[in-house]
Design a protein around this motif. Sequence first.
Motif, mmCIF file in Angstrom:
data_model
loop_
_atom_site.group_PDB
_atom_site.id
_atom_site.type_symbol
_atom_site.label_atom_id
_atom_site.label_comp_id
_atom_site.label_asym_id
_atom_site.label_seq_id
_atom_site.Cartn_x
_atom_site.Cartn_y
_atom_site.Cartn_z
ATOM 1 N N VAL A 69 19.680 20.868 -8.910
ATOM 2 C CA VAL A 69 18.369 20.437 -9.399
ATOM 3 C C VAL A 69 18.590 19.351 -10.455
ATOM 4 N N PRO A 70 19.008 18.168 -10.036
ATOM 5 C CA PRO A 70 19.285 17.094 -10.992
ATOM 6 C C PRO A 70 17.986 16.521 -11.587
ATOM 7 N N GLY A 71 18.145 15.783 -12.675
ATOM 8 C CA GLY A 71 16.969 15.154 -13.269
ATOM 9 C C GLY A 71 17.035 15.152 -14.777
ATOM 10 N N GLU A 72 15.923 14.777 -15.397
ATOM 11 C CA GLU A 72 15.821 14.706 -16.851
ATOM 12 C C GLU A 72 15.222 15.993 -17.402
ATOM 13 N N GLY A 73 15.465 16.218 -18.697
ATOM 14 C CA GLY A 73 14.891 17.381 -19.353
ATOM 15 C C GLY A 73 15.781 18.607 -19.251
ATOM 16 N N ASP A 79 17.337 24.488 1.301
ATOM 17 C CA ASP A 79 17.675 24.077 -0.062
ATOM 18 C C ASP A 79 17.242 25.135 -1.074
ATOM 19 N N TYR A 80 16.080 25.721 -0.846
ATOM 20 C CA TYR A 80 15.607 26.753 -1.774
ATOM 21 C C TYR A 80 16.486 27.990 -1.697
ATOM 22 N N PHE A 81 16.919 28.348 -0.503
ATOM 23 C CA PHE A 81 17.811 29.494 -0.321
ATOM 24 C C PHE A 81 19.133 29.259 -1.053
ATOM 25 N N LYS A 82 19.638 28.043 -0.989
ATOM 26 C CA LYS A 82 20.883 27.702 -1.683
ATOM 27 C C LYS A 82 20.713 27.864 -3.188
#
Length: 438
Positions: A163-167, A334-337
Motif C-alpha cells: 500500500v504505497p503512498g504518502e502519509g 490484491d486485497y487477499f494478499k
Amino acid sequence: MRSIAASIIFAVAVTGCAERPAPISAAIEESWEASQIDAIASDYVKLTLAIGEKEAGYVDAYYGDREWSEAAKTDPRDMRELGNAIVDLMLRLDALPVSDDALVEARKRFLSAQLEAALTRHAMIQDEVFPFAKEAKGLFGVTPVFLPLSSYDAALAKIEKLVPGEGALHERVEAYQTRFTIRTDRLKPVFDAAIAECKRRTSAHITLPADEDFKMEFVTGKSWSGYNYYQGNFQSLIQINTDLPIRISRAVDLGCHEGYPGHHVYNMLLEQRLTRERGWQEFSIYPLYSPQSLIAEGSANYGIDLAFPGEERLAFERDVLYPLAGLDPSTAADYFKLQQALSELKGARFVIAQGYLDKTITRDDALALIQKYQLVSRERAEQSLSFNDQYRSYVINYGLGQDMVKAWVERQGDAPVWRWKAMEKLLSEPMLPDDLVE
C-alpha cells in the motif's frame, strides 16, 4: 494440594466428601466412582450459576436444569460462601481415586482446571488485580510469552510495499480497506452465503445434529465484532456488530468463527456427545473466564483456515461474495494478499494489551501503538481497547489459542481428513490447553 492465590484464605469445612466404602467388585467400584464425580459435576454447575449472579457475562452459555438456574437467583450465596464452595469441590475432586478410563481422568482434569479458574475469577470479582501473565494463567491455564513490538517491523515494511503512498501507513491501509466495505443493505445476503459455505465445508467432515440451526442478528453498541450465544438444543444466536463498517474479509472470518466449525459446532458437539450421551452435566454450562475459552477461541480462529485452506478462500470470496456485495471481483486477489500480510501483525495486539493492562503504557500510548501495529483508524483502535477494558487477558485466547490449536491439529496428520478428525476430537472431548502441548 494445589496452589491457591495467596490473597484468598478460606476456612473450609469439607463436609461434601463421602467416605469411600470398601470395594465389593470392579462394577460396584466403578459405579461408586461415577456417582461421586457426577455429584461434584452437579455441584460445579450450581456453583458456576451462583458466581454468574455476581458478575454479568460470567456464564456464557447454560442449557441445563432450569430449577438450578432459578435457585441461583432466588437463593444467592455470598462471596465467602462461594469461595468456600470452590475449595470444597477442589478437595472432593482430589480425593477421588485414579481411574483406568482415560476419558474419566480427562473429565476430572477438566473440572479441576475450571475450578482453578473460578478461584481466580472469584478474587477478581472482589477487585483483586493480577499481573497480565498471572491472570492469564489463572483464568485460561497458559502463561503467555510475547515477542517485542519491534519484531513486527518487518511485517510493516512488507505492507508498506503493498500500500504505497504518502502519509502514515495506518491511514493508507485504512483508506484502502474502506474500498472493500459491504454496504448495509447487502450485509445479510453476504453473511448468509458465507455462513452457508462454512457449514457446507464443515458438514462434509463432521456429522452435525439434524435439527441444528442458528439465528443471526445485526447489532450495535458492542466492544466485539461478533458473538455466539449458544441456546442449547443445538441452537445459537449469532450477533454481528455494525458499529463500524464491515469489510468483505470479515464475512468468512465471522461465519467460521461464530458458526462452522467454530463456536456453534463446538457447543453443539459438547451438548450432544458429553451432556446428552454421557450425562456429564458440567458441559451444560460454559463459564467465559476458564481454560475452555482458549480451546473455544483458538479452534474457532483455526477453523477458518481449516475450512478454507490455501487460496480456496480467495476463490470463494471472489466468485461468490464480491458479486453479492457489489464489489469488483478483479480486486479480490490484491486485497487477499493484504489480508495475509496483516495477519502477521496479530501478535502485536496482545503485546499492547499486556502493556496497557499492566499499566506500563498509557491509554494514549496504547491507542497510538494499536494504530501503528494493527494499521487501523483511531475509531477502530478505541473499539479494540474497549474490548481490553471489558475482557482483559481474555484477548490471548484468539492468538495464542489459535497457534496452540493449529500446532496440535497439524501434528495429527498432514492430510485434510486427519486434520478434520483431530478438530472433531478437540471440539467433542474434555480438552485443556495442556493437552495441546507436546
